[in-house]
Design an enzyme around this catalytic site. Structure first.
Site, mmCIF file in Angstrom:
data_model
loop_
_atom_site.group_PDB
_atom_site.id
_atom_site.type_symbol
_atom_site.label_atom_id
_atom_site.label_comp_id
_atom_site.label_asym_id
_atom_site.label_seq_id
_atom_site.Cartn_x
_atom_site.Cartn_y
_atom_site.Cartn_z
ATOM 1 N N ARG A 64 -59.274 31.117 73.277
ATOM 2 C CA ARG A 64 -58.296 30.589 72.324
ATOM 3 C C ARG A 64 -57.420 29.009 72.518
ATOM 4 O O ARG A 64 -57.586 28.423 71.867
ATOM 5 C CB ARG A 64 -57.331 31.441 71.603
ATOM 6 C CG ARG A 64 -58.116 32.550 70.610
ATOM 7 C CD ARG A 64 -57.203 33.772 70.150
ATOM 8 N NE ARG A 64 -56.786 34.509 71.508
ATOM 9 C CZ ARG A 64 -57.507 35.574 71.805
ATOM 10 N NH1 ARG A 64 -58.704 35.787 71.374
ATOM 11 N NH2 ARG A 64 -57.095 36.108 73.109
ATOM 12 N N GLU A 101 -53.972 43.929 85.710
ATOM 13 C CA GLU A 101 -53.057 45.144 85.712
ATOM 14 C C GLU A 101 -54.115 46.261 86.485
ATOM 15 O O GLU A 101 -53.307 46.686 87.377
ATOM 16 C CB GLU A 101 -53.023 45.970 84.393
ATOM 17 C CG GLU A 101 -52.078 47.281 84.225
ATOM 18 C CD GLU A 101 -52.145 47.692 82.885
ATOM 19 O OE1 GLU A 101 -51.220 48.741 82.762
ATOM 20 O OE2 GLU A 101 -52.499 47.158 81.857
#
Length: 181
Positions: A64, A101
């Site tokens: 994006r 993560e």
């Protein structure tokens, strides 16, 4: 009036609960992008502080950041540099790994994407942990860019990515904040 515009802009972002996993609220800017007025207002708000300045390149983070960065580069009459996931660029590249993560990922840029001393504006849709943005800053600096600022439509301040960038001395501009993840 300015606060009212940003409220309307924030309302153009779709929130999707439990995506991509339970407990996460995904902030989807595709609804903002599909609304011509909201898209224009977002781009104008991100461009405004840098209009008339010496920006040589806008660097957009996949994916994006490409949409926003291209529009911003056009408005600033400067070039656009894509920062992509590893293996997606056809020419000689420089890469930077960053922590996720669980595990790591890598982004890359063409080795000749900017000239030493070029003033670069980094753009993406959202800043959460800041891992990708920090890697992008490090990558751009590695090839000689001077980071003017990092701009995002959305900040998730509880996660702390924008503050991590500021702690590195990078100016951060965001248009809105959402609580939570």
């Amino acid at each position: 009036m300015e606060a009212r515009r940003h409220v309307a802009l924030k309302e153009s972002v779709r929130s999707i609960p439990d995506y991509p996993k339970p407990g996460i609220i995904f902030r989807d800017i595709t609804t903002l992008l599909s609304d011509p007025r909201a898209f224009r207002r977002a781009v104008d708000a991100l461009v405004h502080p840098y209009a008339g300045g010496q920006i040589h390149q806008v660097a957009g983070i996949e994916a994006r950041g490409f949409i926003l960065g291209g529009a911003i580069a056009h408005q600033l009459s400067c070039g656009f540099v894509p920062i992509r996931k590893k293996g997606k660029l056809p020419h000689k590249t420089v890469s930077m790994a960053y922590a996720l993560e669980y595990g790591t990922d890598e982004i890359e840029i063409h080795v000749d994407a900017v000239r030493p001393g070029d003033k670069v504006l980094l753009v993406d849709d959202l800043i959460a942990t800041g891992g990708t943005a920090i890697a992008a800053v490090n990558l751009l600096q590695k090839i000689g860019a001077e980071i003017v600022a990092a701009c995002f439509v959305i900040d998730l301040p509880e996660i702390g990515g924008a503050q991590r960038l500021r702690d590195l001395g990078v100016e951060v501009r965001t248009l809105m904040q959402f609580e939570g993840h």
